[in-house]
Design an enzyme around this catalytic site. Structure first.
Site, PDB file in Angstrom:
ATOM      1  N   THR A  27      33.752  49.632  31.588  1.00 39.65           N
ATOM      2  CA  THR A  27      33.907  50.527  30.446  1.00 39.65           C
ATOM      3  C   THR A  27      35.031  50.097  29.514  1.00 39.65           C
ATOM      4  O   THR A  27      34.862  50.019  28.292  1.00 39.65           O
ATOM      5  CB  THR A  27      34.169  51.957  30.950  1.00 39.65           C
ATOM      6  OG1 THR A  27      33.048  52.403  31.714  1.00 39.65           O
ATOM      7  CG2 THR A  27      34.411  52.910  29.790  1.00 39.65           C
ATOM      8  N   ASP A  28      36.198  49.806  30.078  1.00 36.43           N
ATOM      9  CA  ASP A  28      37.377  49.540  29.254  1.00 36.43           C
ATOM     10  C   ASP A  28      37.247  48.259  28.439  1.00 36.43           C
ATOM     11  O   ASP A  28      37.571  48.228  27.246  1.00 36.43           O
ATOM     12  CB  ASP A  28      38.628  49.493  30.130  1.00 36.43           C
ATOM     13  CG  ASP A  28      38.901  50.822  30.810  1.00 36.43           C
ATOM     14  OD1 ASP A  28      38.495  51.866  30.263  1.00 36.43           O
ATOM     15  OD2 ASP A  28      39.505  50.817  31.900  1.00 36.43           O
ATOM     16  N   CYS A  61      48.355  38.323  38.514  1.00 42.81           N
ATOM     17  CA  CYS A  61      47.148  37.898  37.805  1.00 42.81           C
ATOM     18  C   CYS A  61      47.327  38.030  36.298  1.00 42.81           C
ATOM     19  O   CYS A  61      46.944  37.140  35.533  1.00 42.81           O
ATOM     20  CB  CYS A  61      45.952  38.723  38.271  1.00 42.81           C
ATOM     21  SG  CYS A  61      44.417  38.356  37.391  1.00 42.81           S
ATOM     22  N   CYS A  64      40.753  43.265  43.161  1.00 43.64           N
ATOM     23  CA  CYS A  64      39.384  42.831  42.880  1.00 43.64           C
ATOM     24  C   CYS A  64      38.794  41.930  43.952  1.00 43.64           C
ATOM     25  O   CYS A  64      37.579  41.906  44.140  1.00 43.64           O
ATOM     26  CB  CYS A  64      39.327  42.147  41.515  1.00 43.64           C
ATOM     27  SG  CYS A  64      40.207  40.557  41.432  1.00 43.64           S
ATOM     28  N   SER A  78      34.931  42.162  31.423  1.00 39.25           N
ATOM     29  CA  SER A  78      34.549  42.164  32.832  1.00 39.25           C
ATOM     30  C   SER A  78      33.200  42.830  33.040  1.00 39.25           C
ATOM     31  O   SER A  78      32.607  42.713  34.110  1.00 39.25           O
ATOM     32  CB  SER A  78      35.602  42.913  33.652  1.00 39.25           C
ATOM     33  OG  SER A  78      35.653  44.276  33.258  1.00 39.25           O
TER      34      SER A  78
END
Length: 356
Positions: free
Chosen positions: A11-12, A95, A195, A8
């Site tokens: 960070t992750d 999702c 989101c 995306s």
């Protein structure tokens, strides 16, 4: 192994990409456009270019897939419909089941990948897919970031093709590791709760995008006594105290939403209890005959697991009945109930249909 990593730009997901690359796998960075420019101004070509640059700098191939139409059909529209029905939906869980580990995972396979890795804080055993093996889903090691609750609706056969590189990490260590490596995520800020809703203001979003929402109605006590009027059931959640606009001898809370009467039932803190709930659309990850005697449930994301008795209903394999071991604050219909064992293994997950 060829692994696609869902990125995306945060960070992750960038750390997940780094972990998979450093493990020596063939890697494709897979970026999905879940939102069209009509849904959010933040989905821009500039962001995509920045994400691609970061991924290629680490040595990964990069692929973009437009899934915005499917996301609207499978996530946004059911989200709006749930509020029309007086429920409080959990779009992130939906999702994960239908998009990230559904259509996006299908895209990964079309690109030749055997698995899809994401930046979720959860663990799988075994940690890499093995042909013919079932997997078990476990809580992540970081209790503050564990996302197993949101993954409890993902079917077993989908989890069998998933990889969670962050399961054994804590968020602060992830940030520190990237900083030490001099890697700056293109979108480093924490993602918002939902989101597709700017500023997490779901009321403003529904007002602007949802036609046919139920209107004002009576606000009543358990005995039917009218104490005021609400502005639409969709604007309230079970357990809510603030914003009721009632002057009463003691604080009042939302006890339930009576959709048939378009009535908001309120009461005192002492009345804010439930014995259990019934769930539909149940996703069973461990066969019930293999469950331990002691099981636990979470009906909210940041909730401590609570002891409960969980049994499948007689009317179908995809429903279950949850009885709390002690009286409990009523969960919201439309939310997820995730079932765990004492060690943090996810046994099942379902959508709360009714509370009693």
């Amino acid at each position: 192994m060829h692994i696609a990593v869902a990125v995306s730009g945060g960070t992750d997901s960038l750390f997940a990409l780094l972990q998979v690359l450093e493990a020596g796998h063939q890697v494709t960075a897979l970026h999905a456009h879940f939102l069209s420019p009509h849904d959010t101004p933040e989905t821009t070509a500039h962001n995509t270019q920045a994400i691609e640059k970061a991924c290629r700098a680490l040595g990964a191939d990069f692929h973009v897939e437009d899934l915005s139409a499917a996301f609207r059909k499978h996530v946004i529209e059911p989200f709006i419909d749930a509020y029309r029905q007086g429920r409080t939906p959990n779009p992130c869980a939906r999702c994960n089941a239908s998009m990230k580990f559904g259509l996006l995972a299908d895209t990964a396979r079309k690109l030749g990948a055997q698995a899809i890795a994401t930046g979720h804080y959860a663990r799988l055993q075994p940690d890499l897919p093995r042909p013919g093996n079932t997997v078990s889903l476990w809580r992540g090691d970081d209790p503050a970031k564990d996302q197993s609750y949101f993954l409890s609706l993902v079917p077993q056969h989908r989890l069998a093709c998933a990889v969670f590189p962050l399961g054994g990490w804590r968020k602060q260590d992830v940030r520190a590791h990237l900083k030490q490596r001099g890697i700056v995520p293109p979108l480093p800020s924490e993602s918002q709760e939902i989101c597709f809703i700017p500023g997490d203001d779901y009321r403003a979003y529904l007002t602007a995008h949802a036609a046919g929402l139920p209107g004002a109605g009576p606000m009543v006590l358990r005995d039917g006594h009218v104490v005021g009027h609400h502005n639409g059931l969709w604007q309230y959640t079970e357990g809510q105290r603030r914003g009721l606009g009632i002057a009463w001898s003691e604080p009042l809370y939302v006890l339930e939403k009576d959709v048939s009467r378009n009535a908001l039932v309120v009461g005192t803190r002492k009345q804010l209890t439930a014995r259990g709930c019934r769930c539909v659309g149940v996703n069973t990850l461990v066969p019930p005959d293999q469950w331990p005697d002691a099981v636990y449930v979470k009906t909210r994301y940041r909730q401590t697991m609570i002891a409960a008795q969980v049994t499948p209903d007689a009317d179908g394999a995809d429903t279950m009945r949850v009885i709390f071991a002690a009286s409990h604050t009523p969960p919201a219909a439309g939310q997820v109930a995730a079932v765990y064992d004492a060690a943090g293994r996810v046994l099942a997950g379902g959508i709360i249909a009714s509370v009693f």
